[in-house]
Design a protein around this motif. Structure first.
Motif, PDB file in Angstrom:
ATOM      1  N   UNK A 143      -3.820   4.754   0.496  1.00 30.20           N
ATOM      2  CA  UNK A 143      -4.578   5.223   1.651  1.00 30.20           C
ATOM      3  C   UNK A 143      -4.354   6.736   1.692  1.00 30.20           C
ATOM      4  N   UNK A 144      -5.403   7.490   1.382  1.00 34.70           N
ATOM      5  CA  UNK A 144      -5.285   8.934   1.169  1.00 34.70           C
ATOM      6  C   UNK A 144      -5.825   9.702   2.369  1.00 34.70           C
ATOM      7  N   UNK A 145      -4.966  10.447   3.034  1.00 34.73           N
ATOM      8  CA  UNK A 145      -5.342  11.200   4.228  1.00 34.73           C
ATOM      9  C   UNK A 145      -6.248  12.369   3.851  1.00 34.73           C
ATOM     10  N   UNK A 146      -7.340  12.503   4.594  1.00 33.15           N
ATOM     11  CA  UNK A 146      -8.210  13.675   4.465  1.00 33.15           C
ATOM     12  C   UNK A 146      -8.291  14.334   5.835  1.00 33.15           C
ATOM     13  N   UNK A 147      -7.995  15.609   5.906  1.00 27.34           N
ATOM     14  CA  UNK A 147      -7.973  16.312   7.196  1.00 27.34           C
ATOM     15  C   UNK A 147      -9.181  17.244   7.323  1.00 27.34           C
ATOM     16  N   UNK A 182       0.837  -1.201   0.000  1.00 21.99           N
ATOM     17  CA  UNK A 182       0.000   0.000   0.000  1.00 21.99           C
ATOM     18  C   UNK A 182       0.868   1.246   0.000  1.00 21.99           C
ATOM     19  N   UNK A 183       0.292   2.324  -0.493  1.00 21.55           N
ATOM     20  CA  UNK A 183       0.994   3.600  -0.517  1.00 21.55           C
ATOM     21  C   UNK A 183       0.227   4.608   0.335  1.00 21.55           C
ATOM     22  N   UNK A 184       0.950   5.549   0.903  1.00 20.67           N
ATOM     23  CA  UNK A 184       0.340   6.595   1.722  1.00 20.67           C
ATOM     24  C   UNK A 184       0.262   7.881   0.922  1.00 20.67           C
ATOM     25  N   UNK A 185      -0.929   8.479   0.919  1.00 21.00           N
ATOM     26  CA  UNK A 185      -1.121   9.715   0.174  1.00 21.00           C
ATOM     27  C   UNK A 185      -1.939  10.711   0.969  1.00 21.00           C
ATOM     28  N   UNK A 230       5.559  10.733   1.836  1.00 21.02           N
ATOM     29  CA  UNK A 230       4.366  10.147   1.231  1.00 21.02           C
ATOM     30  C   UNK A 230       4.654   9.708  -0.206  1.00 21.02           C
ATOM     31  N   UNK A 231       3.746   8.908  -0.731  1.00 18.08           N
ATOM     32  CA  UNK A 231       3.933   8.337  -2.066  1.00 18.08           C
ATOM     33  C   UNK A 231       2.954   8.860  -3.100  1.00 18.08           C
ATOM     34  N   UNK A 232       1.838   9.482  -2.642  1.00 18.34           N
ATOM     35  CA  UNK A 232       0.751   9.779  -3.575  1.00 18.34           C
ATOM     36  C   UNK A 232       0.021  11.057  -3.200  1.00 18.34           C
ATOM     37  N   UNK A 233      -0.624  11.646  -4.203  1.00 21.92           N
ATOM     38  CA  UNK A 233      -1.488  12.804  -3.987  1.00 21.92           C
ATOM     39  C   UNK A 233      -2.824  12.557  -4.681  1.00 21.92           C
ATOM     40  N   UNK A 234      -3.868  12.986  -4.024  1.00 24.33           N
ATOM     41  CA  UNK A 234      -5.218  13.024  -4.585  1.00 24.33           C
ATOM     42  C   UNK A 234      -5.532  14.498  -4.792  1.00 24.33           C
TER      43      UNK A 234
END
Length: 322
Positions: free
Chosen positions: A285-289, A1-4, A27-31
């Motif tokens: 897995x894309x972090x949303x704050x 998995x990648x962290x974004x 991190x590895x990814x951006x949305x």
């Protein structure tokens, strides 16, 4: 998995500064938002679709920092009964699908939307009870006349573009639970799946791990948001889970969004990550704050720190003990 991360929380910064900051966090990814409710501060589809040079530069800006674009997101209500709103939202969804195809991004995230209760309605109507029977009549009309026809068309469009649609299961919209997602997917095709966000499941009383199993067995998880929720044990008995108070009234609300680890402990998040891998989801897995108690930087940083402890990043390999 990648962290974004979903970059809309850094909308005040330039794309280059945001990408540098995200890369510095490991991190590895951006949305990236392309319009609708999240806005398009870092990615304007009209500009990029009209200029091949700018499109190439945009893609290079991301890739040169060792990042990938996990999804383009245009959360909106394309079924809004006011045509001026629905037309605008429909347009941005279609443009985002085209842009995703050009950028070789496989996922477009959005909402299912919610229609009104008849053709001349002005506002969306989200039925939440089966009785009186009026609500069943509204629900039947919405799905048969609006929800299924629209998403069948968009599903076919996205499939032809080589793009999947990740619908976020969000209260207030027609698709808000695993069951409603699977209902639409059965009618509109397998290009339709979930942008699964556990924060919206918890306040509805849905266990995210079980939701992952339900959707994952159908191959219906296209993208994943990492955001937490806490439920106030006193206020929920006063207001219920469909609390309509402003998110700003955190002391009085029945529930509120938190950064990862501040609503549920890391064992719960480890169970979620393990369930994702168990059903074959091995993407971002894309972090949303949206934590009202923490600044953007602190909430984002703590989410990164917590998720890095539980994220499963290496290939499984062979089970040497079998």
């Amino acid at each position: 998995m990648k962290l974004g991360v979903f970059t809309v929380l850094f909308a005040q910064k330039s794309l280059e500064d945001v990408l540098d900051y995200i890369a510095s966090k490991g991190l590895n990814a951006v949305e990236i938002g392309t319009g609708g409710y999240p806005g398009n501060a870092h990615c304007d589809p009209d500009t990029l679709l009209a200029d091949a040079g700018k499109l190439k530069a945009f893609k290079q800006a991301v890739e040169s920092r060792g990042l990938i674009i996990s999804a383009l997101s245009c959360h909106a209500n394309p079924l809004h009964p006011q045509k001026a709103i629905s037309s605008e939202h429909d347009s941005v969804i279609r443009k985002t699908i085209e842009l995703a195809n050009r950028l070789e991004v496989g996922i477009v995230n959005t909402f299912s939307g919610c229609p009104g209760d008849h053709e001349d309605a002005k506002y969306p109507n989200w039925p939440v009870a089966p009785w009186p029977n009026d609500f069943q009549d509204i629900l039947k009309w919405q799905w048969e006349q609006k929800v299924i026809p629209y998403w069948s068309e968009i599903g076919a469009l996205s499939e032809s573009a080589g793009v999947k649609i990740g619908l976020e299961l969000h209260g207030g919209f027609s698709v808000h639970s695993p069951g409603t997602l699977l209902r639409l997917r059965e009618a509109a095709g397998k290009a339709i799946g979930a942008n699964l966000d556990p924060s919206h499941l918890w306040w509805q009383g849905i266990d995210p791990v079980q939701a992952i199993h339900i959707l994952g067995r159908e191959g219906a998880i296209h993208h994943f948001h990492a955001k937490d929720t806490t439920i106030d044990p006193v206020n929920v008995n006063k207001h219920g889970v469909t609390d309509m108070q402003s998110y700003a009234l955190m002391l009085d609300r029945a529930w509120q969004f938190r950064t990862v680890g501040y609503g549920h402990d890391l064992k719960v998040w480890a169970d979620i990550i393990s369930a994702l891998r168990l059903v074959g989801y091995d993407y971002v897995v894309s972090i949303e704050h949206e934590d009202g108690l923490m600044s953007v930087d602190e909430g984002f940083t703590k989410a990164v720190q917590n998720l890095k402890q539980v994220l499963i990043t290496e290939p499984l390999g062979e089970m040497w003990w079998v």
